[in-house]
Design an enzyme around this catalytic site. Structure first.
Site, short mmCIF file in Angstrom:
data_model
loop_
_atom_site.label_atom_id
_atom_site.label_comp_id
_atom_site.label_asym_id
_atom_site.label_seq_id
_atom_site.Cartn_x
_atom_site.Cartn_y
_atom_site.Cartn_z
N LYS A 42 11.99 8.62 1.17
CA LYS A 42 12.60 7.30 1.32
C LYS A 42 14.12 7.36 1.33
CE LYS A 42 8.86 4.37 -0.25
NZ LYS A 42 8.82 3.70 1.07
N ASP A 245 2.92 3.44 14.72
CA ASP A 245 3.04 4.19 13.49
C ASP A 245 4.04 3.48 12.58
OD1 ASP A 245 3.27 6.02 11.44
OD2 ASP A 245 3.91 7.70 12.68
N ASP A 251 11.68 1.83 5.27
CA ASP A 251 12.96 2.49 4.98
C ASP A 251 14.03 2.07 5.98
OD1 ASP A 251 11.69 3.86 2.90
OD2 ASP A 251 11.08 5.48 4.24
#
Length: 300
Positions: A42, A245, A251
């Protein structure tokens, strides 16, 4: 004068990704696609996402002295991220095991590795880096005590953005610094605990605000997002795209929002821009390689 628009303090992982027709149940084995290895985590994802958009970005993280660590450093530098704060050694690089189904939804298991060795002392040693950033963003794939030290190291007037993922109860000191606290439904419910707040995101946002953050953003996937502060609560519309996806989409949203806030945008304006960034990201496979440039966002 700040040297950086955004400092990201957080995790850096190698993402090991396999496509599956469906996720296995307990005791079940399913066949998947060839293994793909991508730079992720992340913290590292947010740094790359912001740098791609044009933000002057630095990363404070820890990786192992191994091939995965070198992959992560190379990806940061290629995106234009300043890696002066990336520490090497202490444990193997963190790894995320990711399965992606045909709808684009993912399931992730993380082995923290070196991320778990990013300590409060590392933050104190990088205090100059923290004070040089207009906005500092963090997540919870590093020790919570390290995030607490980040809050204590902010520059006077600096802004702190937190995505509490994976979620856990947060100390009052951290909650009070968040501007905003960015959560999805699952994260909101974990932080709120057993407090019965109903099923409406507006209720979650108000309940979270009551715990101390200066502002709150609730991400709602295809339903967009919701922003809340002392000025009120507002919905931010989603952007309709064909998702392939969703890895890293949250993020990219957080990075874009944090950067835009640092430029003086309002919370609602920053969230609307971040929604567009996330929309571009989900149309591509992978995490960091899916993050758009500012030009690509404008073209959406």
């Amino acid at each position: 004068m700040y040297d950086y628009d955004l400092l990201v303090v957080g995790s850096a992982n190698a993402d090991l990704v396999i496509g599956v027709e469906r996720r296995p149940g307990a005791g079940e084995t399913v066949l998947g696609s060839d293994l793909a290895v991508h730079p992720g985590g992340k913290g590292a994802n947010q740094a790359v996402a912001a740098a791609r958009l044009g933000a002057r970005t630095a990363l404070l993280a820890r990786v192992g002295d191994d091939a995965h660590g070198r992959l992560l450093l190379d990806s940061q530098r290629a995106a234009g991220v300043d890696t002066v704060g990336v520490l090497v050694g202490g444990a193997p690089t963190g790894v995320a095991l990711i399965t992606v189904d045909p709808s684009g939804d993912n399931s992730i298991v993380v082995s923290p590795g070196a991320n778990g060795r990013l300590t409060p002392q590392d933050v104190r040693a990088a205090a100059g880096l923290c004070r040089a950033a207009r906005v500092v963003s963090a997540q919870l794939e590093i020790p919570l005590e390290t995030v607490v030290e980040v809050v204590r190291s902010l520059a006077p007037g600096g802004r702190f953005v937190l995505n509490p993922s994976p979620p856990r109860p947060l100390p009052a000191e951290v909650l009070a610094a968040c501007d905003p606290l960015i959560v999805n439904e699952h994260e909101a419910r974990v932080i709120l605990g057993d407090a019965g707040v109903g099923d409406a995101p507006e209720d979650w946002a108000r309940a979270l605000l009551a715990q101390g953050p200066r502002s709150v953003v609730v991400t709602l996937g295809a339903q967009g997002a919701l922003v809340a502060s002392s000025e009120g609560v507002a919905r931010v519309a989603s952007v309709t795209v064909d998702a392939v996806d969703t890895t890293g989409a949250g993020d990219s949203f957080t990075a874009a929002l944090a950067w835009k806030l640092g430029t003086g945008a309002s919370l609602e304006e920053a969230a609307a821009y971040a929604a567009r960034v996330g929309a571009v990201a989900v149309t591509r496979r992978g995490a960091q390689e899916s993050f758009p440039t500012a030009e690509e966002v404008e073209a959406l």
